[in-house]
Design an enzyme around this catalytic site. Sequence first.
Site, PDB file in Angstrom:
ATOM      1  N   CYS A 132      -1.801  -2.351   6.740  1.00 42.05           N
ATOM      2  CA  CYS A 132      -1.037  -3.356   5.972  1.00 42.05           C
ATOM      3  C   CYS A 132      -0.495  -2.746   4.670  1.00 42.05           C
ATOM      4  O   CYS A 132      -1.268  -2.352   3.790  1.00 42.05           O
ATOM      5  CB  CYS A 132      -1.933  -4.556   5.687  1.00 42.05           C
ATOM      6  SG  CYS A 132      -1.228  -5.717   4.495  1.00 42.05           S
ATOM      7  N   CYS A 172      -1.298  -4.740   1.501  1.00 41.97           N
ATOM      8  CA  CYS A 172      -2.721  -4.609   1.162  1.00 41.97           C
ATOM      9  C   CYS A 172      -2.956  -3.371   0.292  1.00 41.97           C
ATOM     10  O   CYS A 172      -3.760  -3.394  -0.640  1.00 41.97           O
ATOM     11  CB  CYS A 172      -3.574  -4.519   2.434  1.00 41.97           C
ATOM     12  SG  CYS A 172      -3.512  -6.002   3.459  1.00 41.97           S
TER      13      CYS A 172
END
Length: 386
Positions: free
Chosen positions: A312, A315
């Site tokens: 991600c 993230c």
Amino acid sequence: MDNEKLQDLKQFVELCKTNPSILQNPSLSFFKNFLESLGARVPTSVKSEKGGDEHPDELDEDIIESDVELDNTDTVEPDNDPPQQMGVYSGEVTEENRDAAQTSKAKALDALSEGKLNEAINHLTEAILLNPNSAILYATRGSVFNKLKKPNAAIRDADAALKINSDSAKAYKVRGMARAMLGLWKEAANDLHVASTIDFDEEIAEILKKVEPNARKIEEHCRKYERLRQEKKQRKIERDRQCRQAEAKAAYEKDEKKEQQSQHKASGPDSGSDLNGGKIIGIHSVSELETKLNAASRASRLAVLYFTATWCGPCRFISPVFTSLAEKYPKAAFLKADIDEARDAASRWNVSSVPAFFFIKYGKEVDRVVGADKNLLEKKIVQYAG
């Protein structure tokens, strides 16, 4: 060697397993030579998506096209004579000049019938200078240039004729025949098809019997190599994606390891708490999560549960922010779980996208933030931690 360097080496080895082609990088030749000295076999190529061997460097090289086998028996060398005389287009041509041009054209046709091609060119040039508005005069002279094997001169006349009359079948025919002589098969086929559409004749059909097979071969050749270039481009994109993913995973695992080591030190016998105030607690299972949430409830503390993933991008942006917020607000418990590792925890909290942050008090969700909005994240922490 200290523990941190050992972990870096371990992550590098994992990266090599994921993408062994990086060992072909000249900067890693010392390591490759070391492995080979121990009897290891370093692959010199990687498998392509189609199953064949493909050296990594080949993806960065241009595709070399093979020659196309064409029937060039009637082609000629380009004529490089100075451009022929052209008339200057004018809005009005006098009746006298128009008649004189017709006379010169008649003389040209007589010379042509006697095989006197250069004389025919001279008479047609006179006619063009007298009546520069006549597309047929340019097209007729162009046809004579074709007979003289001067295709470039013929193309110039055909272009001039088409500027005057864009529907001149003869001009398209002359230019198509000239381009065929130069081996410009696709362009020749296009011109001859247009000419045939406007005014079909048998000569065009005969010429197309030779031009079209060559034009088709060129089109098939172009399509083939365009397809190969696109396939190669996609393989290169996929290779680069895999390299970035492997590097990101290695960097993420390195950060996770450092974080776990930090947590381990913070949760030693003198820490006095299972919640590691000011530190992030890694969660690896739903049972571990429940234990930490129960501890937060007993201590009447806000628990901020962060779900993340190695792949991600957002993230990777928000993780350092989460770490700094844990240090800034030590009265809250900061929990972090990877959805691919703690699948049962992610399922329990119905995580559908990452990054996702759950704010929990006394075992109950009081709010959540989905996405990498650092301002909103801190605002919620301040709201509930107090």
